[in-house]
Design an enzyme around this catalytic site. Structure first.
Site, PDB file in Angstrom:
ATOM      1  N   ASP A  57      -5.804 -19.163  29.494  1.00 15.11           N
ATOM      2  CA  ASP A  57      -4.883 -17.794  29.346  1.00 15.11           C
ATOM      3  C   ASP A  57      -4.727 -17.114  30.923  1.00 15.11           C
ATOM      4  O   ASP A  57      -4.922 -15.857  30.838  1.00 15.11           O
ATOM      5  CB  ASP A  57      -5.386 -16.779  28.404  1.00 15.11           C
ATOM      6  CG  ASP A  57      -5.136 -17.373  26.971  1.00 15.11           C
ATOM      7  OD1 ASP A  57      -4.901 -18.597  26.771  1.00 15.11           O
ATOM      8  OD2 ASP A  57      -5.706 -16.683  25.957  1.00 15.11           O
TER       9      ASP A  57
ATOM     10  N   CYS B 217     -10.854 -15.126  24.308  1.00 13.44           N
ATOM     11  CA  CYS B 217     -10.475 -16.516  24.347  1.00 13.44           C
ATOM     12  C   CYS B 217     -11.372 -17.545  24.832  1.00 13.44           C
ATOM     13  O   CYS B 217     -11.503 -18.627  24.359  1.00 13.44           O
ATOM     14  CB  CYS B 217      -9.029 -16.549  24.875  1.00 13.44           C
ATOM     15  SG  CYS B 217      -7.957 -15.588  23.673  1.00 13.44           S
TER      16      CYS B 217
ATOM     17  N   HIS C   2       1.190  -7.922  23.892  1.00  9.27           N
ATOM     18  CA  HIS C   2       0.959  -8.795  25.323  1.00  9.27           C
ATOM     19  C   HIS C   2       1.531  -9.909  24.889  1.00  9.27           C
ATOM     20  O   HIS C   2       1.526 -10.441  23.680  1.00  9.27           O
ATOM     21  CB  HIS C   2      -0.541  -8.635  25.561  1.00  9.27           C
ATOM     22  CG  HIS C   2      -1.449  -9.343  24.382  1.00  9.27           C
ATOM     23  ND1 HIS C   2      -1.771  -8.516  23.270  1.00  9.27           N
ATOM     24  CD2 HIS C   2      -1.998 -10.643  24.382  1.00  9.27           C
ATOM     25  CE1 HIS C   2      -2.496  -9.575  22.598  1.00  9.27           C
ATOM     26  NE2 HIS C   2      -2.749 -10.701  23.189  1.00  9.27           N
TER      27      HIS C   2
ATOM     28  N   LYS D 260      -1.108 -20.652  21.734  1.00 10.37           N
ATOM     29  CA  LYS D 260      -1.792 -20.202  20.664  1.00 10.37           C
ATOM     30  C   LYS D 260      -1.320 -18.831  20.141  1.00 10.37           C
ATOM     31  O   LYS D 260      -0.906 -18.122  20.942  1.00 10.37           O
ATOM     32  CB  LYS D 260      -3.104 -20.611  20.663  1.00 10.37           C
ATOM     33  CG  LYS D 260      -3.735 -19.645  21.841  1.00 10.37           C
ATOM     34  CD  LYS D 260      -5.356 -19.810  22.413  1.00 10.37           C
ATOM     35  CE  LYS D 260      -5.359 -19.057  23.498  1.00 10.37           C
ATOM     36  NZ  LYS D 260      -5.447 -17.597  23.338  1.00 10.37           N
TER      37      LYS D 260
HETATM   38  C1  VGL Z   1      -7.094 -12.903  24.447  1.00 17.25           C
HETATM   39  C2  VGL Z   1      -7.031 -10.709  23.271  1.00 17.25           C
HETATM   40  C3  VGL Z   1      -5.992 -11.002  22.806  1.00 17.25           C
HETATM   41  C4  VGL Z   1      -7.733 -13.508  25.443  1.00 17.25           C
HETATM   42  C5  VGL Z   1      -5.917 -12.891  24.125  1.00 17.25           C
HETATM   43  O1  VGL Z   1      -7.295 -14.205  26.351  1.00 17.25           O
HETATM   44  O2  VGL Z   1      -9.003 -13.459  25.852  1.00 17.25           O
HETATM   45  N1  VGL Z   1      -7.838 -11.503  24.327  1.00 17.25           N
HETATM   46  N2  VGL Z   1      -5.160 -12.218  23.060  1.00 17.25           N
HETATM   47 ZN    ZN Z   2      -3.434 -12.305  22.182  1.00 16.95          ZN
END
Ligand code: VGL
Ligand code: ZN
Length: 199
Positions: A10, A153, A83, A108
Site C-alpha cells: 500500500d 496492512c 481513502h 484488496k
Molecule cells: C490501511 C487502514 C485502512 C493500511 C488500509 O494500508 O494499513 N489502513 N486501509
Molecule cells: Zn483501506
C-alpha cells in the site's frame, strides 16, 4: 529457482502526507522500499482499492467519526476517512515508487461490505485474496514485507503469511505506522510472538 518474494504493501498517495489517511513519514520510506525492490528477485505490490461508499468509511455510517470502531458481521472494524477510492489519485502508487519490475499487483478491499487489511485474507480472516495460492504455485516459500501501515496492512499481511506457512520477515525501516492507541507496539509484539522475523 529463487524461492523468495518482496511484498510491498500500500505505498499509495492517500497513505502519504497530504493524502486522505496520511501515515506520518509515509513518503520517507520510498527510497528504502526502492532499494529493497532493486535487490528483490520477485516483487509483488498491494493496492488498497475501495469502491466509493465502502463500509470501512466513517462517512458510510451516520453519526460515526473516523477512527471509531463498529461491529460488523465479521467482527470489529475501525472506521477510516474515505481513502483509496478506485481510480482516484489517492489510490495511485506514490509517484516515486519504482514499480516497473512488479510481477503482480494484489488489489484488496474492493468488496463494499468487507474491509481487507491483509494481502492474504479479507477482514473476516476467511475470504482469500488468492495470493497464498499464487505464491505456492510459483514455489515461493519466503516473503519479505515492507510498506504502510506497519500496524494494519503490513502486520495483518505478515501474520497471515506465517500462518500460511511462509517464512516471513518485515523490514521495519521500510515501514511506517498509523499508531492508534499504541497499535504499533501491540502489533509488533504480536508479529514477533507469531514468528515473524523483524529486521
Ligand atoms: C490501511 C487502514 C485502512 C493500511 C488500509 O494500508 O494499513 N489502513 N486501509
Ligand atoms: Zn483501506
Amino acid at each position: 529457482m529463487a524461492k523468495d518474494a518482496l511484498i510491498v504493501i500500500d505505498i499509495q498517495n492517500d497513505f502519504c502526507p497530504g493524502g486522505a489517511l496520511a501515515v506520518e513519514g509515509g513518503d520517507e520510506i520510498v527510497p528504502a522500499v526502492n532499494r529493497l525492490i532493486d535487490q528483490a528477485r520477485h516483487v509483488i505490490l498491494t493496492q488498497d482499492w475501495h469502491p466509493a461508499g465502502h463500509s470501512s468509511f466513517a462517512s458510510s455510517h451516520p453519526g460515526m467519526a473516523p477512527f471509531e470502531t463498529i461491529t460488523m458481521p465479521y467482527g470489529e472494524q475501525t472506521l477510516w476517512p474515505d481513502h483509496c477510492v478506485q481510480g482516484s489519485k489517492g489510490a495511485d502508487f506514490h509517484p516515486g515508487l519504482r514499480w516497473t519490475t512488479t510481477e503482480l499487483v494484489v488489489r484488496k478491499g474492493f468488496r463494499a461490505e468487507i474491509d481487507s487489511y491483509s494481502a492474504f485474507f479479507e477482514n473476516d480472516h476467511k475470504t482469500p485474496t488468492g495470493l497464498a495460492g499464487c505464491l505456492r504455485e510459483r514455489g515461493i516459500t519466503e516473503v519479505q514485507l515492507c510498506g504502510l501501515a506497519t500496524d494494519f496492512c503490513v502486520a495483518f499481511s505478515a501474520l497471515d503469511a506465517v500462518a500460511q506457512g511462509f517464512s516471513t520477515s518485515i523490514v521495519l525501516d521500510a515501514c511506517r505506522g498509523i499508531d492508534l492507541n499504541g497499535s504499533v507496539a501491540a502489533m509488533t509484539a504480536r508479529m514477533r510472538d507469531a514468528g515473524v522475523n523483524l529486521i
